[in-house]
Design a protein around this motif. Sequence first.
Motif, PDB file in Angstrom:
ATOM      1  N   UNK A   1       0.677  -1.099  -0.129  1.00  0.00           N
ATOM      2  CA  UNK A   1      -0.134   0.130   0.055  1.00  0.00           C
ATOM      3  C   UNK A   1       0.687   1.154  -0.135  1.00  0.00           C
ATOM      4  N   UNK A   2       0.552   2.144  -1.025  1.00  0.00           N
ATOM      5  CA  UNK A   2       1.435   3.247  -0.973  1.00  0.00           C
ATOM      6  C   UNK A   2       0.448   4.400  -0.126  1.00  0.00           C
ATOM      7  N   UNK A   3       1.060   4.562   0.751  1.00  0.00           N
ATOM      8  CA  UNK A   3       0.191   5.547   1.788  1.00  0.00           C
ATOM      9  C   UNK A   3       0.055   6.973   1.160  1.00  0.00           C
ATOM     10  N   UNK A   4       1.276   7.310   0.730  1.00  0.00           N
ATOM     11  CA  UNK A   4       1.186   8.744   0.238  1.00  0.00           C
ATOM     12  C   UNK A   4      -0.065   8.827  -1.060  1.00  0.00           C
ATOM     13  N   UNK A   5       0.053   7.807  -1.770  1.00  0.00           N
ATOM     14  CA  UNK A   5      -0.980   7.833  -2.742  1.00  0.00           C
ATOM     15  C   UNK A   5      -2.226   7.641  -2.442  1.00  0.00           C
ATOM     16  N   UNK A   6      -2.497   6.741  -1.084  1.00  0.00           N
ATOM     17  CA  UNK A   6      -3.912   6.776  -0.840  1.00  0.00           C
ATOM     18  C   UNK A   6      -4.071   8.066  -0.337  1.00  0.00           C
ATOM     19  N   UNK A   7      -3.649   8.896   0.516  1.00  0.00           N
ATOM     20  CA  UNK A   7      -3.678  10.072   1.056  1.00  0.00           C
ATOM     21  C   UNK A   7      -4.191  11.271   0.089  1.00  0.00           C
ATOM     22  N   UNK A   8      -3.097  11.025  -1.001  1.00  0.00           N
ATOM     23  CA  UNK A   8      -3.647  12.126  -2.140  1.00  0.00           C
ATOM     24  C   UNK A   8      -4.824  11.770  -2.967  1.00  0.00           C
ATOM     25  N   UNK A   9      -5.142  10.673  -2.839  1.00  0.00           N
ATOM     26  CA  UNK A   9      -6.659  10.196  -3.458  1.00  0.00           C
ATOM     27  C   UNK A   9      -7.800  10.596  -2.509  1.00  0.00           C
ATOM     28  N   UNK A  10      -7.763  10.575  -1.231  1.00  0.00           N
ATOM     29  CA  UNK A  10      -8.586  10.970  -0.226  1.00  0.00           C
ATOM     30  C   UNK A  10      -8.878  12.325  -0.339  1.00  0.00           C
ATOM     31  N   UNK A  11      -7.887  13.018  -0.221  1.00  0.00           N
ATOM     32  CA  UNK A  11      -7.726  14.602  -0.430  1.00  0.00           C
ATOM     33  C   UNK A  11      -8.375  15.013  -1.554  1.00  0.00           C
ATOM     34  N   UNK A  12      -7.921  14.296  -2.806  1.00  0.00           N
ATOM     35  CA  UNK A  12      -8.596  14.670  -3.724  1.00  0.00           C
ATOM     36  C   UNK A  12     -10.139  14.393  -4.086  1.00  0.00           C
ATOM     37  N   UNK A  13     -10.694  13.483  -3.390  1.00  0.00           N
ATOM     38  CA  UNK A  13     -11.960  13.100  -3.200  1.00  0.00           C
ATOM     39  C   UNK A  13     -12.819  14.180  -2.137  1.00  0.00           C
ATOM     40  N   UNK A  14     -12.096  14.631  -1.308  1.00  0.00           N
ATOM     41  CA  UNK A  14     -12.589  15.670  -0.389  1.00  0.00           C
ATOM     42  C   UNK A  14     -12.934  16.862  -1.088  1.00  0.00           C
ATOM     43  N   UNK A  15     -11.890  17.183  -1.806  1.00  0.00           N
ATOM     44  CA  UNK A  15     -11.904  18.413  -2.491  1.00  0.00           C
ATOM     45  C   UNK A  15     -12.795  18.457  -3.851  1.00  0.00           C
ATOM     46  N   UNK A  16     -12.895  17.106  -4.321  1.00  0.00           N
ATOM     47  CA  UNK A  16     -13.939  17.053  -5.542  1.00  0.00           C
ATOM     48  C   UNK A  16     -15.361  16.970  -4.891  1.00  0.00           C
ATOM     49  N   UNK A  17     -15.381  16.655  -3.737  1.00  0.00           N
ATOM     50  CA  UNK A  17     -16.963  16.678  -3.122  1.00  0.00           C
ATOM     51  C   UNK A  17     -17.115  18.180  -2.776  1.00  0.00           C
ATOM     52  N   UNK A  18     -16.079  18.718  -2.278  1.00  0.00           N
ATOM     53  CA  UNK A  18     -16.420  20.354  -1.822  1.00  0.00           C
ATOM     54  C   UNK A  18     -16.863  21.119  -3.186  1.00  0.00           C
ATOM     55  N   UNK A  19     -16.124  20.798  -4.123  1.00  0.00           N
ATOM     56  CA  UNK A  19     -16.425  21.578  -5.536  1.00  0.00           C
ATOM     57  C   UNK A  19     -17.677  21.183  -5.888  1.00  0.00           C
TER      58      UNK A  19
END
Length: 59
Positions: A12-30
């Motif tokens: 598991x690439x934790x950095x990539x997983x974190x980037x994806x979660x942050x992207x999903x959060x920003x996408x939902x906010x947008x």
Amino acid sequence: MMTEKTVSPEVIDFAEARRQRIHDIHDARLEAMRAAFTRALPLPSKAAGKKRKKSKKPR
């Protein structure tokens, strides 16, 4: 002698997983922001009557 293939757990690439979660959060906010703007300032529909330009009268 037969050897069985052992299935190793996925790395598991934790950095990539974190980037994806942050992207999903920003996408939902947008999406929420877009929905709010659409409710507050709806775009005029194209089917709602066409306005004609008045031609200038020659003098």
